[in-house]
Design a protein around this motif. Structure first.
Motif, PDB file in Angstrom:
ATOM      1  N   PRO A  55       0.762  -1.244   0.000  1.00  0.00           N
ATOM      2  CA  PRO A  55       0.000   0.000   0.000  1.00  0.00           C
ATOM      3  C   PRO A  55       0.792   1.293   0.000  1.00  0.00           C
ATOM      4  N   ARG A  56       1.727   1.464   0.893  1.00  0.00           N
ATOM      5  CA  ARG A  56       2.472   2.717   0.944  1.00  0.00           C
ATOM      6  C   ARG A  56       3.777   2.492   1.658  1.00  0.00           C
ATOM      7  N   ARG A  57       4.686   3.374   1.394  1.00  0.00           N
ATOM      8  CA  ARG A  57       5.971   3.297   2.049  1.00  0.00           C
ATOM      9  C   ARG A  57       6.003   4.321   3.163  1.00  0.00           C
ATOM     10  N   GLY A  58       6.886   4.089   4.089  1.00  0.00           N
ATOM     11  CA  GLY A  58       7.051   5.060   5.158  1.00  0.00           C
ATOM     12  C   GLY A  58       8.429   4.932   5.754  1.00  0.00           C
ATOM     13  N   PRO A  65       6.258   7.611  14.549  1.00  0.00           N
ATOM     14  CA  PRO A  65       5.655   6.445  15.199  1.00  0.00           C
ATOM     15  C   PRO A  65       4.272   6.131  14.628  1.00  0.00           C
ATOM     16  N   ASP A  66       3.993   4.863  14.512  1.00  0.00           N
ATOM     17  CA  ASP A  66       2.714   4.392  13.994  1.00  0.00           C
ATOM     18  C   ASP A  66       2.331   3.165  14.808  1.00  0.00           C
ATOM     19  N   PRO A  67       1.051   2.954  15.093  1.00  0.00           N
ATOM     20  CA  PRO A  67       0.672   1.770  15.859  1.00  0.00           C
ATOM     21  C   PRO A  67       1.030   0.459  15.158  1.00  0.00           C
ATOM     22  N   VAL A  68       1.000   0.432  13.804  1.00  0.00           N
ATOM     23  CA  VAL A  68       1.336  -0.780  13.053  1.00  0.00           C
ATOM     24  C   VAL A  68       2.293  -0.420  11.925  1.00  0.00           C
ATOM     25  N   THR A  69       3.498  -0.964  12.000  1.00  0.00           N
ATOM     26  CA  THR A  69       4.488  -0.770  10.947  1.00  0.00           C
ATOM     27  C   THR A  69       4.919  -2.138  10.459  1.00  0.00           C
ATOM     28  N   VAL A  70       4.835  -2.346   9.156  1.00  0.00           N
ATOM     29  CA  VAL A  70       5.203  -3.625   8.555  1.00  0.00           C
ATOM     30  C   VAL A  70       6.469  -3.429   7.735  1.00  0.00           C
ATOM     31  N   TYR A  71       7.523  -4.150   8.114  1.00  0.00           N
ATOM     32  CA  TYR A  71       8.761  -4.150   7.344  1.00  0.00           C
ATOM     33  C   TYR A  71       8.671  -5.332   6.382  1.00  0.00           C
ATOM     34  N   TYR A  72       8.874  -5.071   5.101  1.00  0.00           N
ATOM     35  CA  TYR A  72       8.716  -6.110   4.089  1.00  0.00           C
ATOM     36  C   TYR A  72       9.820  -6.017   3.055  1.00  0.00           C
ATOM     37  N   GLY A  87      -6.192  -7.466   3.183  1.00  0.00           N
ATOM     38  CA  GLY A  87      -7.154  -6.802   2.295  1.00  0.00           C
ATOM     39  C   GLY A  87      -7.034  -5.294   2.361  1.00  0.00           C
ATOM     40  N   SER A  88      -8.160  -4.612   2.421  1.00  0.00           N
ATOM     41  CA  SER A  88      -8.155  -3.140   2.427  1.00  0.00           C
ATOM     42  C   SER A  88      -7.619  -2.574   3.740  1.00  0.00           C
ATOM     43  N   ARG A  89      -7.576  -3.385   4.783  1.00  0.00           N
ATOM     44  CA  ARG A  89      -7.031  -2.921   6.067  1.00  0.00           C
ATOM     45  C   ARG A  89      -5.538  -2.596   5.948  1.00  0.00           C
ATOM     46  N   ALA A  90      -4.868  -3.165   4.966  1.00  0.00           N
ATOM     47  CA  ALA A  90      -3.420  -2.978   4.818  1.00  0.00           C
ATOM     48  C   ALA A  90      -3.043  -1.508   4.684  1.00  0.00           C
ATOM     49  N   ARG A  91      -3.957  -0.702   4.158  1.00  0.00           N
ATOM     50  CA  ARG A  91      -3.660   0.728   3.999  1.00  0.00           C
ATOM     51  C   ARG A  91      -3.542   1.458   5.327  1.00  0.00           C
ATOM     52  N   ARG A  92      -4.040   0.860   6.396  1.00  0.00           N
ATOM     53  CA  ARG A  92      -3.963   1.499   7.718  1.00  0.00           C
ATOM     54  C   ARG A  92      -2.580   1.363   8.338  1.00  0.00           C
ATOM     55  N   ALA A  93      -1.763   0.458   7.816  1.00  0.00           N
ATOM     56  CA  ALA A  93      -0.418   0.229   8.357  1.00  0.00           C
ATOM     57  C   ALA A  93       0.603   1.039   7.570  1.00  0.00           C
ATOM     58  N   HIS A 128       7.310  -7.989  16.114  1.00  0.00           N
ATOM     59  CA  HIS A 128       6.879  -9.382  15.974  1.00  0.00           C
ATOM     60  C   HIS A 128       7.414  -9.899  14.643  1.00  0.00           C
ATOM     61  N   THR A 129       8.094 -11.028  14.669  1.00  0.00           N
ATOM     62  CA  THR A 129       8.637 -11.616  13.452  1.00  0.00           C
ATOM     63  C   THR A 129       7.619 -12.561  12.839  1.00  0.00           C
ATOM     64  N   ASN A 130       7.228 -12.288  11.610  1.00  0.00           N
ATOM     65  CA  ASN A 130       6.262 -13.089  10.859  1.00  0.00           C
ATOM     66  C   ASN A 130       5.042 -13.466  11.705  1.00  0.00           C
ATOM     67  N   PRO A 131       4.328 -12.451  12.213  1.00  0.00           N
ATOM     68  CA  PRO A 131       3.171 -12.752  13.062  1.00  0.00           C
ATOM     69  C   PRO A 131       2.019 -13.335  12.246  1.00  0.00           C
ATOM     70  N   ALA A 132       1.088 -13.945  12.942  1.00  0.00           N
ATOM     71  CA  ALA A 132      -0.111 -14.469  12.282  1.00  0.00           C
ATOM     72  C   ALA A 132      -0.900 -13.292  11.707  1.00  0.00           C
ATOM     73  N   PRO A 133      -1.405 -13.426  10.490  1.00  0.00           N
ATOM     74  CA  PRO A 133      -2.190 -12.338   9.901  1.00  0.00           C
ATOM     75  C   PRO A 133      -3.349 -11.886  10.794  1.00  0.00           C
ATOM     76  N   ALA A 134      -3.948 -12.810  11.540  1.00  0.00           N
ATOM     77  CA  ALA A 134      -5.063 -12.439  12.423  1.00  0.00           C
ATOM     78  C   ALA A 134      -4.607 -11.460  13.505  1.00  0.00           C
ATOM     79  N   THR A 135      -3.381 -11.601  13.979  1.00  0.00           N
ATOM     80  CA  THR A 135      -2.846 -10.698  14.994  1.00  0.00           C
ATOM     81  C   THR A 135      -2.719  -9.281  14.431  1.00  0.00           C
ATOM     82  N   VAL A 136      -2.192  -9.177  13.219  1.00  0.00           N
ATOM     83  CA  VAL A 136      -2.019  -7.874  12.584  1.00  0.00           C
ATOM     84  C   VAL A 136      -3.385  -7.276  12.250  1.00  0.00           C
ATOM     85  N   ARG A 137      -4.279  -8.095  11.745  1.00  0.00           N
ATOM     86  CA  ARG A 137      -5.638  -7.641  11.422  1.00  0.00           C
ATOM     87  C   ARG A 137      -6.321  -7.050  12.661  1.00  0.00           C
TER      88      ARG A 137
END
Length: 144
Positions: A55-58, A65-72, A87-93, A128-137
């Motif tokens: 979705p976006r870079r940061g 600071p952001d509540p959810v940051t995904v390093y990929y 899904g569409s929730r990914a834009r919130r991270a 968190h390293t490779n967390p369950a998608p449900a946790t991130v969701r």
């Protein structure tokens, strides 16, 4: 760094090169239908392996600071699985490409015993390293 680095695009470029070779081979044999299928499959492959699917870079969390940051890393199967499951929730991270941001890569290595393991997801300041998608969701659903 504002845009994706060249390193972020290498896998997509490889898929494009292989697709081009397959298309030329099929066209040389007069197999137009198969060449068309190869073009479509290659386009999907390039999209999936490119940084554009995220979705976006940061910047790293120290900068903003952001509540959810995904390093990929583009082309990472685990990162793609996480992205698809959100899904569409990914834009919130905040999504940070470790190949485009050396500081982010250093951060990921610092929290993973020296390894650049992705996805590394920071949820409310805790990595968190490779967390369950449900946790991130769940964390993204708590976010306004």
């Amino acid at each position: 760094m504002t845009g994706p680095s060249v390193r972020s695009w290498w896998l997509a470029a490889l898929v494009l090169l292989v697709t081009g070779a397959a298309v030329v081979l099929r066209l040389g044999r007069g197999e137009l239908g198969e060449a068309g299928i190869a073009v479509l499959a290659g386009a999907v492959g390039v999209a999936v392996c490119s940084p554009l699917v995220f979705p976006r870079r940061g910047a790293a969390p120290e900068a903003a600071p952001d509540p959810v940051t995904v390093y990929y890393r583009p082309g990472c199967g685990y990162c793609l699985r996480l992205r698809a499951s959100l899904g569409s929730r990914a834009r919130r991270a905040r999504w940070v490409d470790i190949w485009a941001d050396p500081g982010a890569a250093a951060y990921v290595r610092s929290v993973n015993g020296g390894d650049a393991i992705v996805p590394t997801v920071v949820l409310d300041g805790v990595p968190h390293t490779n967390p369950a998608p449900a946790t991130v969701r769940a964390a993204l659903e708590r976010r306004p």
